[in-house]
Design an enzyme around this catalytic site. Structure first.
Site, mmCIF file in Angstrom:
data_model
loop_
_atom_site.group_PDB
_atom_site.id
_atom_site.type_symbol
_atom_site.label_atom_id
_atom_site.label_comp_id
_atom_site.label_asym_id
_atom_site.label_seq_id
_atom_site.Cartn_x
_atom_site.Cartn_y
_atom_site.Cartn_z
ATOM 1 N N ALA A 1 89.750 8.238 61.216
ATOM 2 C CA ALA A 1 90.168 9.422 60.765
ATOM 3 C C ALA A 1 89.638 10.069 59.624
ATOM 4 O O ALA A 1 89.220 9.392 58.515
ATOM 5 C CB ALA A 1 91.615 9.117 60.150
ATOM 6 N N GLY A 2 89.020 11.477 59.855
ATOM 7 C CA GLY A 2 88.434 12.136 58.599
ATOM 8 C C GLY A 2 86.962 11.425 58.532
ATOM 9 O O GLY A 2 86.360 11.003 59.575
ATOM 10 N N LYS B 1 92.494 5.014 68.967
ATOM 11 C CA LYS B 1 92.549 5.425 67.829
ATOM 12 C C LYS B 1 93.791 4.771 67.261
ATOM 13 O O LYS B 1 95.036 5.070 67.332
ATOM 14 C CB LYS B 1 93.019 7.172 67.986
ATOM 15 C CG LYS B 1 93.247 7.890 66.836
ATOM 16 C CD LYS B 1 92.318 8.795 66.512
ATOM 17 C CE LYS B 1 92.830 9.627 65.246
ATOM 18 N NZ LYS B 1 91.438 10.434 64.686
#
Length: 236
Positions: free
Chosen positions: A114-115, A37
């Site tokens: 992300a998103g 991430k």
């Protein structure tokens, strides 16, 4: 590099559960899967409630958190906004370096974005640009209820416009609300109109869940063999 990027049709869609659980399920089959991430907003890397810590636990890897997620910002905003408000400037070069650090430690890497795919991520970059830069195909996580067909088709079509392969869709969170005709027919509509396979439907696991239960659920509900075949991953 061998891996994929997990993105979603929205934020809070279950990307972390799918990404970490998938890595953990693959590892239980003897595949050396890692998780990454590169950039996280909403929690600092060391926060046990953050995505990076959950990825680490779900995957069952011993990589240090600061390698899994070297850049984090506490404000729950789009990564680019959180970054700028913290006085930091990151480019795709730093994002790629973070990915390659993990890729050097594993034979297969699952990257969580992300998103959604069009979220501003780093300077002059959307999440889609990360997939292009890293040359990673997408695994799309979508919600199972009414409205998901539209969001899924839009995301898949945008990915195709950017030249990004979508290997499939996983519907996440079935049972968090009523299950009706929409939930029963959405997988078929997505396959018909988005022209991508639905590789599984993951049930709602509640706000708190054990890593072993998530890995077991992913193994039971997701077409692992299809994913393994796509990336030529051999179980031991």
């Amino acid at each position: 590099m061998n891996g994929l990027l997990v993105t979603g049709t929205d934020t809070g869609i279950g990307k972390t559960i799918v990404a970490g659980g998938l890595a953990g399920a693959l590892r239980e089959r003897g595949i050396d899967a890692g998780v990454c991430k590169p950039l996280q907003s909403g929690h600092l890397t060391v926060d046990p409630e953050g995505d990076a810590a959950r990825l680490q636990a779900l995957a069952g890897v011993d990589d240090p958190l600061d390698l899994i997620c070297p850049y984090s910002f506490e404000e729950p905003l789009a990564p680019l906004v959180a970054m700028r408000r913290a006085g930091v400037s990151l480019t795709l070069r730093e994002i790629e370096a973070a990915y390659r650090t993990i890729a050097d430690r594993h034979s297969f890497v699952i990257v969580e974005g992300a998103g959604g795919l069009a979220v501003p991520y780093a300077e002059n970059s959307l999440v889609a640009d990360v997939a292009v830069r890293l040359r990673l195909p997408l695994l799309l996580v979508a919600r199972p209820n009414l409205g998901t067909v539209n969001h899924t088709i839009l995301t898949v079509e945008y990915a195709r416009q950017r030249g990004i392969e979508v290997i499939g869709v996983i519907l996440s969170g079935l049972g968090s609300g009523p299950i009706g005709v929409a939930e029963e027919t959405n997988p078929g509509l997505i396959e018909e109109w988005a022209r991508v396979p639905v590789l599984g439907t993951v049930p709602w696991l509640g706000e708190r869940f054990e890593a072993s239960a998530v890995r077991r659920t992913i193994a039971e509900c997701v077409q692992l063999e299809t994913i393994m075949s796509r990336f030529q991953l051999k179980a031991i």
